[in-house]
Scaffold this active site. Structure first.
Site, PDB file in Angstrom:
ATOM      1  N   CYS A  94       0.809  -1.219   0.000  1.00  0.00           N
ATOM      2  CA  CYS A  94       0.000   0.000   0.000  1.00  0.00           C
ATOM      3  C   CYS A  94       0.848   1.278   0.000  1.00  0.00           C
ATOM      4  O   CYS A  94       1.410   1.609  -1.027  1.00  0.00           O
ATOM      5  CB  CYS A  94      -0.972  -0.036   1.170  1.00  0.00           C
ATOM      6  SG  CYS A  94      -2.400   1.002   0.908  1.00  0.00           S
ATOM      7  N   ARG A 128     -12.552   5.626   0.124  1.00  0.00           N
ATOM      8  CA  ARG A 128     -11.581   4.591   0.456  1.00  0.00           C
ATOM      9  C   ARG A 128     -12.055   3.241  -0.066  1.00  0.00           C
ATOM     10  O   ARG A 128     -13.264   2.969  -0.103  1.00  0.00           O
ATOM     11  CB  ARG A 128     -11.370   4.506   1.977  1.00  0.00           C
ATOM     12  CG  ARG A 128     -10.727   5.749   2.551  1.00  0.00           C
ATOM     13  CD  ARG A 128     -10.191   5.526   3.960  1.00  0.00           C
ATOM     14  NE  ARG A 128      -8.946   4.742   3.954  1.00  0.00           N
ATOM     15  CZ  ARG A 128      -7.751   5.242   3.644  1.00  0.00           C
ATOM     16  NH1 ARG A 128      -7.635   6.495   3.287  1.00  0.00           N
ATOM     17  NH2 ARG A 128      -6.670   4.488   3.657  1.00  0.00           N
ATOM     18  N   HIS A 191      -2.990  -5.909   2.510  1.00  0.00           N
ATOM     19  CA  HIS A 191      -2.586  -5.931   3.921  1.00  0.00           C
ATOM     20  C   HIS A 191      -3.074  -7.260   4.520  1.00  0.00           C
ATOM     21  O   HIS A 191      -3.511  -8.149   3.786  1.00  0.00           O
ATOM     22  CB  HIS A 191      -3.315  -4.804   4.682  1.00  0.00           C
ATOM     23  CG  HIS A 191      -2.868  -3.430   4.367  1.00  0.00           C
ATOM     24  ND1 HIS A 191      -1.698  -2.887   4.845  1.00  0.00           N
ATOM     25  CD2 HIS A 191      -3.477  -2.462   3.637  1.00  0.00           C
ATOM     26  CE1 HIS A 191      -1.613  -1.623   4.428  1.00  0.00           C
ATOM     27  NE2 HIS A 191      -2.654  -1.349   3.699  1.00  0.00           N
TER      28      HIS A 191
HETATM   29  N1  GLN Z   1      -2.288   6.845   2.385  1.00  0.00           N
HETATM   30  C1  GLN Z   1      -2.405   5.856   1.332  1.00  0.00           C
HETATM   31  C2  GLN Z   1      -3.863   5.667   0.848  1.00  0.00           C
HETATM   32  O1  GLN Z   1      -4.776   5.948   1.584  1.00  0.00           O
HETATM   33  C3  GLN Z   1      -1.862   4.513   1.785  1.00  0.00           C
HETATM   34  C4  GLN Z   1      -2.716   3.869   2.870  1.00  0.00           C
HETATM   35  C5  GLN Z   1      -2.149   2.538   3.333  1.00  0.00           C
HETATM   36  O2  GLN Z   1      -0.936   2.333   3.352  1.00  0.00           O
HETATM   37  N2  GLN Z   1      -3.078   1.630   3.729  1.00  0.00           N
HETATM   38  O3  GLN Z   1      -4.062   5.212  -0.264  1.00  0.00           O
END
Ligand code: GLN
Length: 254
Positions: A94, A128, A191
């Site tokens: 990510c 998101r 993740h």
């Molecule tokens: N800040 C980045 C995003 O929101 C990465 C987030 C993360 O590493 N989960 O895409």
């Protein structure tokens, strides 16, 4: 044999269970009698050429990404890029993945320069992308993980995705790609942590690291019964929780 696992930005970029990837690598080596040393390399700390046999770089929020992007401008970034060119395996998840592309454009503030290891770029989106993801990878088979990102990553013509999204959003929720590969570097949005539920991926990274020391052959198989249960449970959860994404829906349709 002894492997040095270098954990980039361990204290600041380590969210949604990403530390579990380092634990999985250490444990899968230990069970094979391979010694490991985990070295944390944070902001302002040097990266020496030749020191690392494997890199891990976890996810992080925009704030931590700004510091890491700045830290990699100059010699440190050049060393990391050269190590990847040398064939050192790397897993970046990510936020770490995003900064190995050409750039990451967050919601606010200036665009963050990436290392350009991956022919890819990322732009923060308005919503998101969160949930369990199932990916079909030509090299590693079925992969499962958990995504939580607003960044939409797009791959350039020369980029090789890690796989194709079966359930979930992946790189950008539009083109069904997930992750990116270059030499022995792997970027992904998975993740979870991703490695305990996908032992074949962990073993690939370990084998690449051993090969740097002239090792050839196949790793001794381990009893992965528990990993398989965890993998199947996560796939089932993805199936149940994301029915609308069972047939891949581009983000715009939701
Ligand atoms: N800040 C980045 C995003 O929101 C990465 C987030 C993360 O590493 N989960 O895409």
């Amino acid at each position: 044999m002894r492997l040095t696992i270098c954990w980039l930005y361990a204290r600041t970029m380590n969210i949604y269970g990403d530390r579990g990837n380092v634990l999985a690598l250490v444990e899968r080596c230990r069970r094979r009698g391979i010694e490991t040393e985990v070295v944390e390399i944070g902001v302002g700390e040097p990266l020496e050429p030749g020191r690392c046999d494997l890199f891990f770089w976890g996810g992080g929020q925009d704030r931590e990404q700004i510091a890491a992007a700045e830290d990699l401008q100059g010699t440190k970034g050049e060393v990391l890029r050269a190590e990847i060119e040398r064939g050192v395996p790397l897993l970046a998840v990510c936020g770490g993945y995003q900064l190995l592309g050409r750039f990451y454009r967050p919601h606010e503030g200036p665009e963050l320069p990436g290392l350009g290891v991956f022919d890819a770029w990322t732009v923060a989106g308005s919503r998101r992308m969160i949930g369990n993801v199932v990916v079909d990878s030509p090299d590693f088979g079925e992969l499962v993980g958990f995504e939580n990102h607003s960044g939409r990553t797009f791959l350039g013509p020369g980029a090789r995705p890690l796989g194709t999204v079966r359930i979930g959003y992946g790189n950008n929720g539009k083109d069904r790609t997930e992750g990116c590969r270059y030499r022995n570097a792997i970027g992904t949005y998975l993740h979870g942590p991703v490695l305990p539920k996908n032992p074949q991926l962990a073993d690939h990274l370990i084998a690449c690291a051993l090969a740097l020391h002239g090792w050839v052959g196949s790793l001794e198989p381990l009893d992965d019964a528990l990993a398989r249960v965890a993998h199947e449970e996560a796939v089932e959860r993805a199936r149940v929780e994301r029915p609308t994404l069972r047939r891949f829906w581009p983000l715009t349709r939701r």
